[in-house]
Design an enzyme around this catalytic site. Structure first.
Site, PDB file in Angstrom:
ATOM      1  N   GLY A 105       0.819  -1.217   0.000  1.00  0.00           N
ATOM      2  CA  GLY A 105       0.000   0.000   0.000  1.00  0.00           C
ATOM      3  C   GLY A 105       0.845   1.256   0.000  1.00  0.00           C
ATOM      4  O   GLY A 105       0.423   2.297  -0.517  1.00  0.00           O
ATOM      5  N   GLU A 108       1.636   1.849  -3.464  1.00  0.00           N
ATOM      6  CA  GLU A 108       0.389   2.259  -4.127  1.00  0.00           C
ATOM      7  C   GLU A 108       0.096   3.738  -3.841  1.00  0.00           C
ATOM      8  O   GLU A 108      -0.363   4.464  -4.730  1.00  0.00           O
ATOM      9  CB  GLU A 108      -0.752   1.341  -3.675  1.00  0.00           C
TER      10      GLU A 108
HETATM   11  N1  T1G Z   1       1.755  -4.007   9.106  1.00  0.00           N
HETATM   12  C1  T1G Z   1       1.849  -4.158  10.453  1.00  0.00           C
HETATM   13  N2  T1G Z   1       3.027  -4.380  11.130  1.00  0.00           N
HETATM   14  C2  T1G Z   1       4.131  -4.424  10.382  1.00  0.00           C
HETATM   15  C3  T1G Z   1       4.106  -4.278   8.964  1.00  0.00           C
HETATM   16  C4  T1G Z   1       2.848  -4.047   8.334  1.00  0.00           C
HETATM   17  N3  T1G Z   1       2.728  -3.883   7.009  1.00  0.00           N
HETATM   18  N4  T1G Z   1       5.373  -4.390   8.517  1.00  0.00           N
HETATM   19  C5  T1G Z   1       6.145  -4.595   9.601  1.00  0.00           C
HETATM   20  N5  T1G Z   1       5.416  -4.610  10.720  1.00  0.00           N
HETATM   21  C6  T1G Z   1       5.907  -4.781  12.101  1.00  0.00           C
HETATM   22  C7  T1G Z   1       6.502  -6.176  12.340  1.00  0.00           C
HETATM   23  O1  T1G Z   1       5.521  -7.086  12.725  1.00  0.00           O
HETATM   24  C8  T1G Z   1       7.485  -5.896  13.470  1.00  0.00           C
HETATM   25  O2  T1G Z   1       6.759  -5.836  14.673  1.00  0.00           O
HETATM   26  C9  T1G Z   1       7.981  -4.488  13.150  1.00  0.00           C
HETATM   27  O3  T1G Z   1       7.000  -3.906  12.277  1.00  0.00           O
HETATM   28  C10 T1G Z   1       9.301  -4.467  12.445  1.00  0.00           C
HETATM   29  O4  T1G Z   1       9.205  -5.317  11.326  1.00  0.00           O
HETATM   30  C11 T1G Z   1      -3.609  -2.615   0.320  1.00  0.00           C
HETATM   31  C12 T1G Z   1      -3.033  -5.174   1.310  1.00  0.00           C
HETATM   32  C13 T1G Z   1       9.149  -3.357   6.180  1.00  0.00           C
HETATM   33  C14 T1G Z   1      10.865  -4.823   5.212  1.00  0.00           C
HETATM   34  O5  T1G Z   1       4.137  -7.004   3.203  1.00  0.00           O
HETATM   35  O6  T1G Z   1       8.427  -6.762   4.888  1.00  0.00           O
HETATM   36  O7  T1G Z   1      -0.140  -3.254   1.720  1.00  0.00           O
HETATM   37  O8  T1G Z   1       7.767  -7.800  15.792  1.00  0.00           O
HETATM   38  O9  T1G Z   1      10.897  -6.999  12.091  1.00  0.00           O
HETATM   39  O10 T1G Z   1      13.259  -6.605   9.365  1.00  0.00           O
HETATM   40  O11 T1G Z   1      -2.236  -3.481  -1.269  1.00  0.00           O
HETATM   41  O12 T1G Z   1       8.650  -5.529   8.080  1.00  0.00           O
HETATM   42  O13 T1G Z   1       8.594  -5.527  16.279  1.00  0.00           O
HETATM   43  O14 T1G Z   1       6.291  -6.229  17.030  1.00  0.00           O
HETATM   44  O15 T1G Z   1      10.016  -7.051   9.747  1.00  0.00           O
HETATM   45  O16 T1G Z   1      13.368  -4.065   9.385  1.00  0.00           O
HETATM   46  C15 T1G Z   1       2.358  -5.159   2.316  1.00  0.00           C
HETATM   47  C16 T1G Z   1       5.764  -6.169   5.422  1.00  0.00           C
HETATM   48  C17 T1G Z   1       1.249  -5.187   3.301  1.00  0.00           C
HETATM   49  C18 T1G Z   1       5.665  -5.458   4.119  1.00  0.00           C
HETATM   50  C19 T1G Z   1      10.995  -4.123   7.623  1.00  0.00           C
HETATM   51  N6  T1G Z   1       3.604  -4.881   2.999  1.00  0.00           N
HETATM   52  N7  T1G Z   1       6.894  -5.744   6.212  1.00  0.00           N
HETATM   53  O17 T1G Z   1      11.714  -5.260   7.943  1.00  0.00           O
HETATM   54  O18 T1G Z   1      11.512  -5.187  10.502  1.00  0.00           O
HETATM   55  S1  T1G Z   1      -0.273  -5.655   2.528  1.00  0.00           S
HETATM   56  C20 T1G Z   1       4.400  -5.848   3.399  1.00  0.00           C
HETATM   57  C21 T1G Z   1       8.160  -6.123   5.871  1.00  0.00           C
HETATM   58  C22 T1G Z   1      -0.740  -4.261   1.657  1.00  0.00           C
HETATM   59  C23 T1G Z   1      -2.254  -3.205   0.051  1.00  0.00           C
HETATM   60  C24 T1G Z   1      -1.935  -4.447   0.765  1.00  0.00           C
HETATM   61  C25 T1G Z   1       9.243  -5.747   6.830  1.00  0.00           C
HETATM   62  C26 T1G Z   1      10.031  -4.479   6.424  1.00  0.00           C
HETATM   63  P1  T1G Z   1       7.400  -6.378  15.991  1.00  0.00           P
HETATM   64  P2  T1G Z   1      10.436  -6.260  10.918  1.00  0.00           P
HETATM   65  P3  T1G Z   1      12.584  -5.287   9.322  1.00  0.00           P
END
Ligand code: T1G
Length: 693
Positions: A105, A108
């Site tokens: 997002g 996006e």
């Molecule tokens: N939502 C909620 N929490 C998130 C999050 C997210 N998108 N991304 C990370 N966290 C939390 C994670 O659980 C952890 O929490 C902390 O942040 C640090 O993350 C409409 C439907 C960005 C590359 O798939 O790939 O958008 O354990 O340990 O290694 O189209 O996080 O500390 O409590 O991973 O530095 C699409 C997901 C969503 C990216 C950073 N986005 N995130 O990595 O830290 S769907 C993703 C990552 C969407 C739209 C759709 C990685 C990172 P805690 P981390 P990191």
């Protein structure tokens, strides 16, 4: 500076308005962030002096996507669609200023902006497919309009993060600005496009890149064909492909509707629930409740490895890959030379495939020292023993290490089954001993079982976890028990698989059921790949198992073209009439009356005892949480991620069903199916593994 809400603020740099988001840890698009952007934009454009708007984030990253923890909850605040429409239809150009990762997002939102700038270290991507989803806020319709259809297919169906430089080459990023000067660089860029009276470039209006793909369905057919094996069993990749097809074949707003319909289909499906569960499970697995984050760490500046065999060599490569010097010890020059040569050959093969340069190879080999003297490990911070699985040998080595290793050194064993407490007791410093159970090939397999002994200290655990993360592993902390978590649960499946082929099924039936379930390979094909004669001693062989019978028939597996299957020159497997006959004879000799066995029974008898064993592991405290068991099986044993792991799967099919079948099987086949107390307790309380704290 005006605070728009607790995660967004607005200020002006002359005629350029700057909306700054700050919602740690990753500026995810929760309600606050969405409202912050929407209200900030309204305020910014309400000021007639505003000629452009910059959207920038504080913290480690630009928006890393929708807030995954909000999924499935009632929507609050401004919707993401309203946010993006508001940006795209703004009266002035809106520029996204990207650092860290613009993902899902977040990208996006940036695609809704009229321009995008980034620092070179930034990355962009739409990883939704890794959550069993697709970019559901217009990403599948806007992305192909900017990067073209082929690139959009790769980005959406693979979900990889792409570097800013490459994004600039694809036209996704309009300008790169200096590291550390993102805001100023973005404001300067905004001023430039205002001065040049550049048009408000709405991505939705771009057509040249999608027109180029019109009337070329072969693009999609080729992509599907080329990735059929990779996408096997997953629902999301195909949905992403369909959305890109819609971008080519439908007007923008119709394409958006197609995207929405397919998105909701995935969002409410079990696969995405499983993959979202795994997302958080992969982050929870690092947390050890009684080992706080501020636990004293032991500096690991160098490593010693004992044994230069297949495991020892692979283990050493993990550390060489991250620049850590390794001393590897063997008992003979010949074995040492063979081990060192294998490591060099592995690196050179990787270089041949272009994934390393020869300079990288020499740099890694330069950090490696071979030795025949255990005493050469006296200065090592971490020593990992990877010798033959024999308790007396391991106790002897750890006894010697105890006298050699410096105070504070971590003494690790790569045993896959032996009692770590017994090994630790062969030293005067059991607090320094821990299991580091790698999976073969150790430099490739991502999983590491860290085995906590009764006396293993918290600094040793914390340091091992951090070191595991540094070498790119996912580590699960498990307790001492036969087979730890992974192999202990594997034992349940293997036992039933062996029994099923005597009772009425054939090896290829069991393999087909588990392959269709999503495993990359069934247990019998796996045994043929590993070799049926591992640990087999001809002199001691007594035709007591089908495996022995086949080895006695000189069927060793793929390596000699015959095992449970027959293999052609390309190692393609076909069911073997010779094996079928051998199984029928063996069953008859055992007095087993064979019967028709359904695919359903095969699946239940292979999978349900695994879930039950997982429950026993939890009730014994040999794993911290159910999701750790799932992480072990997904990263070490090929459990399909879109089924979430054995424990998540148990909750999906309903623990009452698992319990009912276990009791039925117990009644029919005996105590090995005895339900775990925890399973009975959860069912009685109407709960699942997900409810365990
Ligand atoms: N939502 C909620 N929490 C998130 C999050 C997210 N998108 N991304 C990370 N966290 C939390 C994670 O659980 C952890 O929490 C902390 O942040 C640090 O993350 C409409 C439907 C960005 C590359 O798939 O790939 O958008 O354990 O340990 O290694 O189209 O996080 O500390 O409590 O991973 O530095 C699409 C997901 C969503 C990216 C950073 N986005 N995130 O990595 O830290 S769907 C993703 C990552 C969407 C739209 C759709 C990685 C990172 P805690 P981390 P990191």
């Amino acid at each position: 500076m005006t605070a728009i809400n607790d995660v967004a603020k607005l200020d002006f740099d002359g005629e350029v308005a700057v909306i700054t988001l700050n919602s740690p840890p990753v500026n995810a698009l929760g309600a606050g962030v969405r409202d912050g952007i929407a209200h900030g934009l309204k305020q910014a454009t309400a000021n007639p002096a505003t000629k452009a708007v910059v959207l920038v984030c504080e913290g480690k990253t630009f928006i890393a996507g929708a807030d995954i923890s909000e999924f499935g909850k009632p929507p609050k605040g401004t919707s993401l669609f309203e946010v993006i429409d508001g940006i795209e239809s703004a009266r002035v150009p809106v520029i996204a200023a990207i650092h860290g990762t613009a993902l899902g997002g977040g990208l996006e939102v940036a695609l809704g902006c009229h321009y995008r700038v980034a620092v070179p270290s930034a990355k962009c991507g739409v990883p939704e497919v890794k959550l069993g989803l697709l970019p559901g806020a217009g990403g599948t319709q806007r992305l192909p309009r900017i990067v073209g259809v082929e690139k959009a297919l790769e980005m959406t169906a693979f979900g990889e993060h792409i570097g800013a430089k490459q994004c600039a080459e694809m036209g996704l990023i309009d300008a790169l600005v200096d590291e550390g000067k993102l805001r100023d660089g973005a404001v300067a860029f905004a001023r430039k496009i205002v001065a040049e009276k550049r048009p408000l470039k709405k991505v939705r209006d771009l057509t040249d890149k999608i027109d180029a793909a019109k009337g070329k369905p072969e693009i999609f057919a080729a992509f599907r064909k080329a990735n059929a094996k990779r996408f096997r069993g997953f629902e999301a990749p195909e949905a992403n492909i369909k959305c890109i097809e819609a971008a080519v074949n439908q007007p923008f707003d119709e394409g958006l509707k197609t995207e929405r319909k397919l998105f909701m289909g995935l969002m409410t499906g079990v696969q995405s629930q499983a993959q979202r569960y795994v997302f958080f499970a992969e982050r929870a697995v690092w947390k050890v409740p009684d080992v706080p984050d501020d636990t004293q760490m032991i500096p690991i500046t160098n490593v010693g490895v004992i044994g230069a065999g297949t495991m020892g060599g692979g283990i050493a490569m993990n550390f060489l890959n991250v620049g850590t010097p390794v001393t590897i010890v063997e008992t003979s020059q010949e074995a040492l030379d063979r081990g060192l040569a294998t490591i060099r050959r592995n690196y050179e093969n990787t270089a041949k495939r272009g994934r390393l340069t020869m300079a990288d190879v020499e740099k890694r080999m330069g950090l490696l020292r071979g030795s025949l003297e255990l005493a050469d490990l006296k200065d090592r911070d971490l020593i990992i023993e990877a010798v033959f699985e024999n308790m007396d040998l391991k106790k002897e080595i750890f006894g010697k290490l105890d006298a050699i290793a410096k105070p504070g050194a971590i003494l690790a064993t790569n045993t896959s089954a032996l009692d770590v407490n017994v090994i630790a007791a062969s030293t005067k410093r059991p607090e320094a001993v821990i299991g580091w159970h790698f999976f073969s090939p150790a430099n490739v397999m991502r999983l590491l079982e860290l085995v906590r002994g009764d006396k293993t200290s918290k600094p040793v655990i914390a340091t091992s976890m951090a070191a595991a993360r540094k070498i790119g592993k996912i580590a699960a902390l498990v307790g001492v028990c036969p087979g730890f978590v992974g192999n202990r649960i594997l034992g349940q499946r293997q036992r039933e698989a062996q029994k099923l082929i005597l009772e009425g099924a054939m090896p290829w039936d069991v393999d087909r059921v588990l392959y269709d379930f999503g495993f990359p390979m069934g247990p019998f094909a796996m045994s043929d790949l590993a070799g049926l004669d591992i640990g087999w001693i001809k002199e001691k062989s007594s035709s007591s198992t089908m495996r022995e019978v086949l080895c006695e028939m000189d069927r060793r597996g793929q390596k000699n073209g015959k095992g449970f299957y027959d293999y052609d020159a390309e190692r393609n497997a076909t069911p073997s009439p010779v094996v079928e006959k051998a199984i029928l004879e063996f069953a008859a000799k055992k007095g087993i009356n064979r019967r028709t066995i359904t695919d359903e029974e095969i699946l239940e008898r292979c999978i349900y005892p695994m879930i039950n064993e997982g429950a026993k592991i939890l009730e014994e405290g040999k794993a911290i949480r159910a999701s750790d068991i799932d992480i072990v099986w997904i990263n070490g044993y090929g459990w399909p991620v879109y089924r979430g792991g054995p424990m998540f799967y148990g909750d999906t099919i309903g623990l009452p069903n698992v319990l009912e079948k276990m009791r039925k099987f117990e009644g029919q086949m005996g105590a090995e199916f005895k339900p775990a107390k925890l399973l009975e307790k959860l069912v009685a309380e109407g709960k699942g593994f997900r409810d365990l704290k």
